[in-house]
Design an enzyme around this catalytic site. Structure first.
Site, PDB file in Angstrom:
ATOM      1  N   ARG A  49       0.826  -1.220   0.000  1.00 58.18           N
ATOM      2  CA  ARG A  49       0.000   0.000   0.000  1.00 58.18           C
ATOM      3  C   ARG A  49       0.858   1.267   0.000  1.00 58.18           C
ATOM      4  O   ARG A  49       0.479   2.276  -0.584  1.00 58.18           O
ATOM      5  CB  ARG A  49      -0.944  -0.035   1.212  1.00 58.18           C
ATOM      6  CG  ARG A  49      -1.986   1.100   1.237  1.00 58.18           C
ATOM      7  CD  ARG A  49      -2.992   0.871   2.362  1.00 58.18           C
ATOM      8  NE  ARG A  49      -4.094   1.845   2.401  1.00 58.18           N
ATOM      9  CZ  ARG A  49      -4.237   2.780   3.351  1.00 58.18           C
ATOM     10  NH1 ARG A  49      -3.367   2.870   4.336  1.00 58.18           N
ATOM     11  NH2 ARG A  49      -5.271   3.603   3.318  1.00 58.18           N
ATOM     12  N   ILE A  73      -7.490   7.647  -0.471  1.00 54.32           N
ATOM     13  CA  ILE A  73      -7.381   6.197  -0.607  1.00 54.32           C
ATOM     14  C   ILE A  73      -8.193   5.640   0.560  1.00 54.32           C
ATOM     15  O   ILE A  73      -8.083   6.118   1.689  1.00 54.32           O
ATOM     16  CB  ILE A  73      -5.901   5.747  -0.566  1.00 54.32           C
ATOM     17  CG1 ILE A  73      -5.752   4.231  -0.709  1.00 54.32           C
ATOM     18  CG2 ILE A  73      -5.175   6.205   0.691  1.00 54.32           C
ATOM     19  CD1 ILE A  73      -4.279   3.773  -0.864  1.00 54.32           C
ATOM     20  N   SER A  74      -9.045   4.651   0.287  1.00 52.68           N
ATOM     21  CA  SER A  74      -9.909   4.096   1.338  1.00 52.68           C
ATOM     22  C   SER A  74      -9.073   3.405   2.415  1.00 52.68           C
ATOM     23  O   SER A  74      -7.944   2.977   2.167  1.00 52.68           O
ATOM     24  CB  SER A  74     -10.873   3.067   0.747  1.00 52.68           C
ATOM     25  OG  SER A  74     -11.621   3.631  -0.294  1.00 52.68           O
ATOM     26  N   ALA A  75      -9.653   3.274   3.610  1.00 53.37           N
ATOM     27  CA  ALA A  75      -8.993   2.541   4.700  1.00 53.37           C
ATOM     28  C   ALA A  75      -8.873   1.070   4.310  1.00 53.37           C
ATOM     29  O   ALA A  75      -9.758   0.530   3.642  1.00 53.37           O
ATOM     30  CB  ALA A  75      -9.802   2.678   5.981  1.00 53.37           C
TER      31      ALA A  75
END
Ligand code: SAH
Length: 216
Positions: free
Chosen positions: A33, A59-61
């Site tokens: 990530r 950016i999503s969790a």
């Protein structure tokens, strides 16, 4: 770099029962990530939280990405469409899961983000399975339809009609539907001409901006 941190995060998602699908957990163990983040935020890559990626986008969790990947039930060979490439992280994870034989088309409306996402995808050798397209994804991507799986990473006022039309028979689609506060993560499945919708719970996404989304 960061392998220990990444492993700890993935084990946490598993032990808390957030993600149980081993194929999803394996993909999350493999995709770095931090490589999808601006350099000053890399140290936070393995904290379970959304992060800014520029141009007002996020950016999503990791737990959200895990929940979506699990609900999508991706298999090798699937033809997949993502709306909202953002950093490219979610697309790379899906690339891992549809190999061999599958393909992920990820559409981004903001050119600078799409370009950076494509760079990261190439640097990490996902460009054989993931293609970034700069366009209004609320229209779908008719040239490569139908799609076995569609996932929308931005909040839509309603399920965009073109995406329903581009969903294959037996296909599954995830769309956050609702206003610009909370949305309901909506699972749409198709059996022949029949479309069924199931609400999976409350989520918070940036708005889908486009012809079948919100206005700019
Ligand atoms: N999946 C991404 C997170 C995406 S955030 C990741 O893993 O990083 C949502 C993204 O959707 C933003 O980059 C935003 O620019 C994009 N977006 C919003 N409306 C869009 C549209 N109509 N077509 C394509 N992308 C759109």
């Amino acid at each position: 770099m960061y392998e220990a941190e990444r492993s700890r995060l993935v084990k946490g998602l598993k032990s808390h029962g957030v993600v149980t699908d081993e194929r999803v957990l394996e993909a999350m163990e493999r995709v770095p990530r931090h490589e999808f983040l601006p350099s000053e935020l890399r140290d936070q890559a393995y904290v379970d939280s959304p992060l800014p990626i520029g141009m007002g986008q996020t950016i999503s969790a990791p737990h959200m990405v895990g929940i979506m990947l699990q609900a999508l039930e991706l298999r090798p060979g699937h033809n997949v469409l993502e709306i909202g490439a953002g950093s490219g992280y979610h697309a790379a994870l899906m690339g891992e899961m549809v190999r061999p034989g599958g393909k992920v088309y990820t559409v981004e409306r903001l050119e600078s983000l799409g370009r950076k996402a494509a760079e990261a995808i190439e640097r990490l050798s996902y460009d054989d399975v993931v293609e970034v397209v700069i366009a209004d994804g609320s229209m779908g991507l008719p040239e490569h339809a139908p799609y076995d799986r569609i996932t929308v990473a931005a909040a839509a006022p309603e399920v965009p009609r073109p995406l329903e039309e581009q969903l294959a028979d037996g296909g599954r689609m995830l769309v956050p539907v609702g206003g610009q506060g909370y949305q309901d993560l909506t699972l749409v499945t198709r059996q022949g001409d029949r479309l069924e919708r199931t609400g999976l719970g409350g989520v918070v996404f940036v708005p889908l901006i486009g012809q079948h989304g919100y206005r700019d």
